[in-house]
Design a protein around this motif. Structure first.
Motif, short mmCIF file in Angstrom:
data_model
loop_
_atom_site.label_atom_id
_atom_site.label_comp_id
_atom_site.label_asym_id
_atom_site.label_seq_id
_atom_site.Cartn_x
_atom_site.Cartn_y
_atom_site.Cartn_z
N MET A 1 0.69 -1.18 0.12
CA MET A 1 0.03 -0.01 -0.02
C MET A 1 0.82 1.34 0.03
O MET A 1 1.87 1.34 0.83
CB MET A 1 -0.96 -0.03 1.11
CG MET A 1 -2.15 0.87 1.15
SD MET A 1 -3.31 0.66 2.63
CE MET A 1 -4.09 -0.80 2.42
N LYS A 2 0.46 2.37 -0.71
CA LYS A 2 1.19 3.56 -0.88
C LYS A 2 0.99 4.37 0.48
O LYS A 2 -0.39 4.16 0.97
CB LYS A 2 0.70 4.20 -1.96
CG LYS A 2 1.19 3.63 -3.20
CD LYS A 2 2.71 4.19 -3.58
CE LYS A 2 3.45 3.36 -4.80
NZ LYS A 2 4.81 3.39 -4.54
N ASP A 4 0.27 7.37 0.75
CA ASP A 4 -0.86 8.31 0.22
C ASP A 4 -2.09 7.84 0.76
O ASP A 4 -3.12 8.32 1.47
CB ASP A 4 -0.81 8.73 -1.47
CG ASP A 4 -0.04 9.62 -1.41
OD1 ASP A 4 0.46 10.37 -0.85
OD2 ASP A 4 0.04 10.04 -2.75
N GLU A 5 -2.42 6.33 0.29
CA GLU A 5 -3.42 5.66 0.71
C GLU A 5 -3.77 5.40 2.31
O GLU A 5 -4.71 5.63 2.59
CB GLU A 5 -3.55 4.46 0.29
CG GLU A 5 -4.89 3.77 0.07
CD GLU A 5 -5.06 2.36 -0.58
OE1 GLU A 5 -4.21 1.90 -1.58
OE2 GLU A 5 -5.68 1.64 -0.31
N GLN A 7 -2.68 7.44 4.33
CA GLN A 7 -2.90 8.83 5.09
C GLN A 7 -4.20 8.97 5.19
O GLN A 7 -4.81 9.82 5.96
CB GLN A 7 -2.04 9.72 4.47
CG GLN A 7 -0.81 10.36 5.35
CD GLN A 7 0.20 11.31 4.67
OE1 GLN A 7 0.35 10.86 3.43
NE2 GLN A 7 0.65 11.95 5.21
N THR A 8 -4.94 8.31 4.01
CA THR A 8 -6.51 8.88 4.02
C THR A 8 -6.91 8.24 5.12
O THR A 8 -8.34 8.49 5.68
CB THR A 8 -7.05 8.18 2.81
OG1 THR A 8 -6.97 6.66 2.84
CG2 THR A 8 -6.58 8.73 1.49
N HIS A 9 -6.41 7.27 5.82
CA HIS A 9 -7.04 6.53 7.31
C HIS A 9 -7.10 7.37 8.29
O HIS A 9 -7.48 7.32 9.52
CB HIS A 9 -6.31 5.12 7.22
CG HIS A 9 -7.04 4.18 6.33
ND1 HIS A 9 -8.13 3.60 6.34
CD2 HIS A 9 -6.46 3.79 4.94
CE1 HIS A 9 -8.50 2.65 5.33
NE2 HIS A 9 -7.25 3.05 4.57
N SER A 51 0.89 1.69 8.52
CA SER A 51 1.80 1.53 7.23
C SER A 51 2.43 0.09 7.54
O SER A 51 2.12 -0.60 6.54
CB SER A 51 3.03 2.53 7.25
OG SER A 51 2.47 3.80 6.70
N LYS A 59 -3.78 -4.84 4.18
CA LYS A 59 -5.11 -3.90 4.47
C LYS A 59 -4.99 -3.27 5.73
O LYS A 59 -4.02 -3.19 6.54
CB LYS A 59 -6.32 -4.98 4.33
CG LYS A 59 -6.02 -5.88 5.58
CD LYS A 59 -6.98 -7.13 5.53
CE LYS A 59 -6.69 -8.13 6.83
NZ LYS A 59 -7.11 -9.49 6.47
N ALA A 274 4.43 1.68 2.23
CA ALA A 274 4.19 3.10 2.94
C ALA A 274 5.13 2.99 4.02
O ALA A 274 5.84 4.21 4.17
CB ALA A 274 2.68 2.83 3.65
#
Lengths: 286, 286
Positions: A1-2, A4-5, A7-9, A51, A59, A274
């Motif tokens: 997972m990146k 950026d993704e 961070q959305t959490h 991360s 996930k 990440a």
């Protein structure tokens, strides 16, 4: 997972915190706790936990987000208390007034106390099986208490006016900064049901790297980029990596820790996801 | 069981605390935590927990002693922080200098932080099955945090210079004092595997009774018997039961709560044991 993704959490970390705040029985206390928690900052500890969990499992789940929230609440309380006039006496934090400047000392002490205490409510309520949850409660409390972060802050204060050896300096950093990084990595591994020895090692290297970076930024960064008073270590004649090794020497030490962290991560997972990006972020001090 | 016999187990509360202190990574922090914890005081909260547990089960076991230790650590932290100059600014506690007078403000803040945090280490390590232990962690943290004791202290401070209604006063007391009494009784019932509704009710009445007694003693006791500054409530124009109802009125209110507590206890157990003796001790203000 990146990253950026991941961070959305972080918005879910704030949501869990705000949900807990609904039970607060004093409006001023709530206001003061939210003021500091929602000021943001880098959120490096919850990001690291999430991360590594994402890199190990592919996930992000609620149980990891809940533990990340408790961890960030503990970190936020420590900043509020560290900034107090009787401690580091800092007027700014995360680009705004520190808690006792915005409110008052009594409110800041109590907001810190409540964030620390409520972190254990959040953790106890998390959707994790009881045996692992108890283990996490014990580890988080050990990490933050008299065998960890608080001891580090006490020794840091006692060391302010004397010249510390590198060994003493490292001990303080390990307790004050390192332990929370270790917890972030260990908790991620335990939640992902992976061996946590390597995770602990990763956390140790990242904790030291982060502290060296902090010492470097104290002499190289601007108030605008850092959001807190700069040049403070030199003004208080505090022992730092920069003072021990000079600016270039400290940068060299940082590089070593980053290298170790990358090698340890590579043993944990093949994913250059990440967590790798976080390491690279800590690496950059310019 | 007689209260005298329960009291012999208090040395084990100190032993569990001292065992936890072995892990403390800062000598000064350890010294400061031990200074306040070992100053003693009435130990009313752990005594209440152990007495009710003994009355419900006929014995005292390590699991109850461990929870009692965690509870007393939380109570001790709250006294250290409440005494700070920014809070109630009290120079004496339990007949000796308050923590920040004996050490300094920074040390007192950190000693409080560490006692609070370490209480959860002690609780997490206790010999109790995981499901009940997690419940106790959640309840103790809720009791002490922003929905309980810390909120009470915040509102108490905000109320110092204004005239509070009886309702506001009672709300503050319920949070600041009552909740820890409720926890003591509920934890005893849960550890004894008994219904905890009556235990909660008992704790509520005893918490109010104890607070009224405290308000009365502030105007009638001597420094020698109380071990802390007296006449302080009047000096700071704090709202108290004595101020609301007069000395005789407050004594009447105390009697009512004691009566309710006795009736509730009688529903919980036929035993006129240690818990009954504690109630009678709170009853006596002369």
């Amino acid at each position: 997972m990146k990253l950026d993704e991941v961070q959305t959490h972080l918005s879910k970390v704030e949501a869990i915190f705000l949900d807990q705040m609904k039970n607060t029985a004093s409006f001023r206390l709530k206001e003061s706790m939210e003021y500091s928690f929602l000021a943001g900052g880098k959120r490096i500890r919850p990001l690291l936990l999430l991360s590594l969990y994402a890199d190990l499992t592919g996930k992000i789940e609620d149980k990891a987000i809940t533990v990340a929230t408790a961890l960030e609440m503990i970190h936020t309380y420590s900043l509020i208390h560290d900034d107090l006039p009787a401690m580091d006496n800092d007027d700014y934090r995360r680009g705004q007034y520190s808690n006792h400047k915005q409110f008052d000392e009594a409110t800041a002490i109590l907001a810190g106390d409540a964030l620390l205490t409520d972190a254990f409510v959040v953790l106890a309520k998390s959707p994790i099986d009881s045996a692992l949850k108890i283990r996490l409660v014990e580890e988080l409390a050990s990490t933050a208490g008299s065998n960890g972060m608080v001891a580090g802050q006490m020794e840091d204060m006692l060391g302010e006016e004397k010249h510390l050896s590198l060994q003493e300096l490292q001990k303080i950093h390990r307790e004050k900064t390192g332990r929370l990084f270790v917890f972030a990595c260990q908790a991620a591994a335990q939640l992902a049901d992976k061996d946590d020895y390597l995770a602990q090692k990763l956390g140790e290297h990242l904790g030291i790297a982060f502290q060296i970076r902090d010492d470097i930024l104290d002499v190289t960064a601007s108030f605008e980029s850092l959001g807190k008073t700069i040049g403070k270590d030199a003004a208080t004649e505090k022992s730092t990596y920069v003072q021990c090794f000079g600016l270039e020497g400290a940068k060299e030490k940082l590089k070593e820790q980053i290298q170790e962290a990358k090698e340890t991560l590579a043993q944990l997972t093949n994913e250059r996801g990440a967590t790798w990006e976080i390491i690279e972020r800590i690496e950059k001090v310019n």
